[in-house]
Scaffold this active site. Structure first.
Site, mmCIF file in Angstrom:
data_model
loop_
_atom_site.group_PDB
_atom_site.id
_atom_site.type_symbol
_atom_site.label_atom_id
_atom_site.label_comp_id
_atom_site.label_asym_id
_atom_site.label_seq_id
_atom_site.Cartn_x
_atom_site.Cartn_y
_atom_site.Cartn_z
ATOM 1 N N ASP A 1 0.847 -1.190 0.000
ATOM 2 C CA ASP A 1 0.000 0.000 0.000
ATOM 3 C C ASP A 1 0.885 1.243 0.000
ATOM 4 O O ASP A 1 1.870 1.312 0.757
ATOM 5 C CB ASP A 1 -0.903 0.009 1.236
ATOM 6 C CG ASP A 1 -1.959 1.096 1.169
ATOM 7 O OD1 ASP A 1 -2.990 0.865 0.512
ATOM 8 O OD2 ASP A 1 -1.748 2.167 1.770
ATOM 9 N N ASN B 1 -2.518 12.848 -3.419
ATOM 10 C CA ASN B 1 -3.511 13.297 -4.395
ATOM 11 C C ASN B 1 -4.020 14.692 -4.063
ATOM 12 O O ASN B 1 -4.188 15.541 -4.956
ATOM 13 C CB ASN B 1 -4.689 12.321 -4.440
ATOM 14 C CG ASN B 1 -4.566 11.325 -5.580
ATOM 15 O OD1 ASN B 1 -3.873 11.569 -6.561
ATOM 16 N ND2 ASN B 1 -5.243 10.204 -5.451
ATOM 17 N N HIS C 1 -4.929 14.745 -9.087
ATOM 18 C CA HIS C 1 -5.148 13.363 -9.524
ATOM 19 C C HIS C 1 -4.311 12.978 -10.747
ATOM 20 O O HIS C 1 -3.955 11.807 -10.906
ATOM 21 C CB HIS C 1 -6.636 13.147 -9.817
ATOM 22 C CG HIS C 1 -7.476 13.142 -8.570
ATOM 23 N ND1 HIS C 1 -7.498 12.089 -7.688
ATOM 24 C CD2 HIS C 1 -8.289 14.093 -8.030
ATOM 25 C CE1 HIS C 1 -8.307 12.366 -6.679
ATOM 26 N NE2 HIS C 1 -8.798 13.589 -6.866
ATOM 27 N N ASP D 1 -2.034 9.743 -10.616
ATOM 28 C CA ASP D 1 -2.024 8.611 -11.564
ATOM 29 C C ASP D 1 -0.604 8.284 -11.996
ATOM 30 O O ASP D 1 -0.231 7.106 -12.127
ATOM 31 C CB ASP D 1 -2.884 8.937 -12.786
ATOM 32 C CG ASP D 1 -4.368 8.922 -12.475
ATOM 33 O OD1 ASP D 1 -4.750 8.463 -11.381
ATOM 34 O OD2 ASP D 1 -5.162 9.384 -13.325
ATOM 35 N N GLU E 1 -4.671 2.394 -4.288
ATOM 36 C CA GLU E 1 -3.211 2.439 -4.170
ATOM 37 C C GLU E 1 -2.656 1.151 -3.618
ATOM 38 O O GLU E 1 -1.517 1.120 -3.119
ATOM 39 C CB GLU E 1 -2.782 3.621 -3.287
ATOM 40 C CG GLU E 1 -3.195 3.522 -1.836
ATOM 41 C CD GLU E 1 -4.569 4.122 -1.546
ATOM 42 O OE1 GLU E 1 -4.765 4.536 -0.388
ATOM 43 O OE2 GLU E 1 -5.423 4.174 -2.450
#
Length: 324
Positions: free
Chosen positions: A195, A203, A208, A212, A239
């Site tokens: 994780d 973010n 965003h 990404d 994630e």
């Protein structure tokens, strides 16, 4: 009588109605793109083949003497199965079709569909084979393109569209397979659940689009870390990722996890809102098992997931290999 004699009478005797003008049927046969032919059953020799054959394959009609010529001009990968099938069907008196690659005189090949009709005498014995050859190259190329697209779509259905690594569907498909294989062979199977630390804060701070890109870079690092042929890196969602490591003991699995952490540290992806440093880090739960009859794959995955959350509760940016 070979293909060089009586150019169409033998074939026309099977095709033209009684009393009709054979010249009309000869014109029809020799103007179509389909290539007519006739083989005498007793001698296995061509008594006719249409002149169109030369334009398609480069071989003159006179060069088609016997079935040996036909067989020799089939691509070697298709030859045996095509000959065996056609001979068996013909011996049984069954009309049939066969697709194969025919060799051209200049060394290329063309996809052919042979449509074969068995001509019988009044007593039921086979007299001849008559048929048509069709050039189906364009059709085959279109079919191959469709199959290729289908394979690509199938591949895409098992790939995470954002990161390029395997998706949850792929993991859910392979995990039980590798579990069963490990149990059957008595081999260890390892999982590493990963994780990204403080990803929501990443973010929120970078947006965003940059988030990404961060997911893609982390996925590439994990995929590089799990680099053996049977290893799988998959995105479980958000994630969170998982490494599926077949035939891997606990020490090696722990080493793979630590290697991934080192590789990610080298990437040095800035993270101004992380509580675990100034760059992107990951927390990992790792474990290994030699599955027994009474072990459950879902229970084992849940165990490794708990180790991940233990790693997060202990400060993140670490690998946890045992529950507290």
């Amino acid at each position: 009588m070979t293909a060089s004699h009586d150019p169409s009478a033998a074939l026309l005797s099977c095709a033209a109605p009684a009393g009709s003008d054979p010249n009309v049927y000869r014109t029809l046969l020799e103007s179509t793109r389909a290539i007519p032919w006739r083989i005498d059953w007793a001698s296995m020799r061509f008594t006719y083949i249409g002149p169109q054959i030369e334009a398609l394959l480069g071989w003159t009609p006179q060069s088609w003497i016997s079935v040996e010529d036909w067989a020799a001009r089939i691509h070697e990968e298709d030859r045996q199965k095509t000959v065996d099938f056609c001979v068996a069907q013909s011996q049984q008196g069954v009309d049939h079709e066969a697709d194969y690659r025919a060799l051209t005189r200049d060394g290329d090949w063309v996809w052919i569909r042979d449509v074969v009709h068995v001509v019988r005498r009044p007593d039921g014995s086979v007299e001849a084979l008559v048929g048509f050859m069709f050039d189906i190259t364009e059709r085959k190329q279109a079919e191959d393109k469709i199959l290729q697209l289908q394979r690509e779509l199938e591949t895409l259905s098992y790939r995470d569209s954002l990161t390029g690594v395997a998706n949850r569907r792929m993991f859910d498909t392979l995990y039980p397979v590798e579990w069963a294989k490990a149990r059957a062979l008595g081999e260890p199977l390892s999982l590493v659940v990963v994780d990204i630390d403080y990803f929501k804060q990443y973010n929120d701070h970078y947006g965003h689009v940059q988030g990404d890109e961060c997911l893609r870079r982390v996925a590439q690092v994990l995929d590089q870390g799990a680099s053996r042929a049977r290893d799988l890196c998959a995105r479980l969602g958000g994630e969170e990722f998982v490494l599926l490591l077949p035939a891997t003991g606990e020490d090696v699995a722990h080493g793979v996890a630590e290697r991934c952490r080192r590789l990610l540290a080298r990437e040095a992806i800035p993270h101004a809102r992380s509580g675990a440093g100034r760059s992107v880090t990951v927390s990992m739960g790792v474990g290994s098992i030699v599955p027994g009859v009474h072990d459950d794959a879902a229970v084992f995955l849940d165990r490794i997931d708990r180790r991940l959350y233990q790693a997060k509760s202990e400060g993140r940016d670490r690998v946890c290999g045992a529950e507290a």
